[in-house]
Scaffold this active site. Structure first.
Site, mmCIF file in Angstrom:
data_model
loop_
_atom_site.group_PDB
_atom_site.id
_atom_site.type_symbol
_atom_site.label_atom_id
_atom_site.label_comp_id
_atom_site.label_asym_id
_atom_site.label_seq_id
_atom_site.Cartn_x
_atom_site.Cartn_y
_atom_site.Cartn_z
ATOM 1 N N GLN A 166 -95.695 74.028 77.830
ATOM 2 C CA GLN A 166 -94.958 74.619 76.697
ATOM 3 C C GLN A 166 -94.837 73.604 75.556
ATOM 4 O OE1 GLN A 166 -93.870 77.932 76.550
ATOM 5 N NE2 GLN A 166 -93.478 77.396 74.412
ATOM 6 N N LYS A 170 -92.047 84.151 80.316
ATOM 7 C CA LYS A 170 -93.379 84.102 80.942
ATOM 8 C C LYS A 170 -93.254 84.150 82.464
ATOM 9 C CE LYS A 170 -95.205 81.563 77.029
ATOM 10 N NZ LYS A 170 -95.412 80.266 76.395
ATOM 11 N N ASP A 202 -104.186 79.349 78.272
ATOM 12 C CA ASP A 202 -103.799 79.473 76.858
ATOM 13 C C ASP A 202 -105.036 79.467 75.960
ATOM 14 O OD1 ASP A 202 -101.243 79.905 76.057
ATOM 15 O OD2 ASP A 202 -100.614 77.811 76.111
#
Ligand code: NAP
Length: 302
Positions: free
Chosen positions: A98, A54, A121
């Site tokens: 994460q 990412k 997200d």
């Protein structure tokens, strides 16, 4: 019939090019770039590799990117403070924590602490609600479902009035992609059915689908005879079915398979995604798109 392959890797490259061009334009006009922070607690090798991918993508696109790595024994309170620090940081437009987090930390508590306007997200309850409301209310569609919709639309598959069947009802894939396809508007307007382990006749539902989206995590679940000739088949499943030695690196790598019997299905479907190289590469791409969007909302140009 041999289906047209929808290659996530090609689409990813195209969309990343578009994002990079927009980043450069915004930088020139407004003197700012999108800022993305990824917070990682602990040293889980899979998490490290996701976060690295990412951050690498964000860096290539010219984002201001921060990888905030914390020890596994970090307290929940300390992690909440870190999230709050980035909530207040004007140079940060996207915050990604994460998962999985160490066991002593409550995932939900942390995710819910992220400012919904930086929740790229799309998992914060506020963004889930925005997705349900639809239209302009949607700010950050979750990345994998958003990637699936892009794949369908950019392949030129008609979604309006299409029968969409989604196999799986998870909060990460099944429910949000069903919601996206149900929206009133372009790239959606579909008639959506969600099926799961308690569905009575899975095959009958799948056979009706003009667009079949499979996110079950069961290798070979969808049989070729369940596919309507010419249908668009999006295989989200990523299943490790063995190991092999990589020709490139000489290291052991996983053999991956989707939820659909690909070789047989491609002879019946009109469009199909491969595994790997299908939906997978789209997820990070959409994370970048959401981060750029977050900056655009802030600048009032979204
Ligand atoms: P999940 O949370 O385990 O949900 C799986 C869903 O599939 C559940 O709703 C389950 O039904 C349903 N299901 C399982 N077996 C079934 C069966 N035999 N018949 C009918 N329905 C069945 O999984 P997920 O997080 O949504 O992920 C699904 C797959 O997509 C996994 O392989 C995952 O690795 C992959 N994935 C890929 C990406 C990507 O490529 N970027 C991202 C996310 C996930 P119940 O609710 O009744 O249990």
């Amino acid at each position: 019939m041999t289906a047209k392959l929808i290659k996530g890797t090609e689409l990813r490259d195209k969309i990343l090019e578009e994002i990079e061009a927009e980043v450069n334009e915004i930088k020139e006009k407004h003197g700012v770039v999108p800022g993305l922070v990824t917070i990682l607690a602990g040293e889980d090798p899979a998490s490290i590799s996701y976060v690295t991918a990412k951050i690498k993508t964000a860096h290539k696109l010219g984002f201001n990117e921060i990888q905030d790595t914390q020890p596994a024994d970090l307290s929940e309170e300390a992690l909440l403070e870190i999230v709050e620090k980035y909530n207040k940081d004007d140079s940060i437009n996207g915050i990604l924590v994460q998962l999985p987090l160490p066991k002593h930390i409550d995932d939900k508590k942390i995710l819910n602490a992220i400012d919904p306007d930086k929740d790229v997200d799309g998992f914060h309850p506020v963004n889930v609600g925005r997705l349900m409301i639809g239209g302009d209310a949607i700010k950050f569609p979750p990345c994998t479902p958003a990637g699936i919709q892009e794949m369908i639309v950019r392949s030129g598959v008609e979604t309006s009035g299409a029968e969409v069947v989604v196999v799986g009802r998870s909060n990460i894939v099944g429910k949000p992609i069903a919601n996206l396809m149900l929206q009133k508007g372009p790239g959606a307007n579909s008639t959506v059915t969600i099926v799961h382990t308690r569905t009575k006749d899975l095959a009958a539902h799948c056979k009706r689908a003009d667009i079949l989206i499979v996110a079950a995590g069961v290798p070979g679940l969808v049989k070729p005879e369940w596919i309507k000739p010419g249908a668009c088949v999006i295989d989200v499943g990523v299943n490790r079915i063995g190991e092999k030695i990589s020709e490139k690196t000489g290291k052991k790598i996983a053999i991956l398979s989707g939820d659909v019997d690909f070789d047989a299905a491609k002879e019946i479907a009109g469009y199909i995604t491969p595994v790997p190289g299908g939906v997978g590469p789209m997820t990070i791409t959409m994370l970048m798109k959401n981060t750029l969007k977050s900056l655009k909302f802030k600048l009032g140009i979204a």
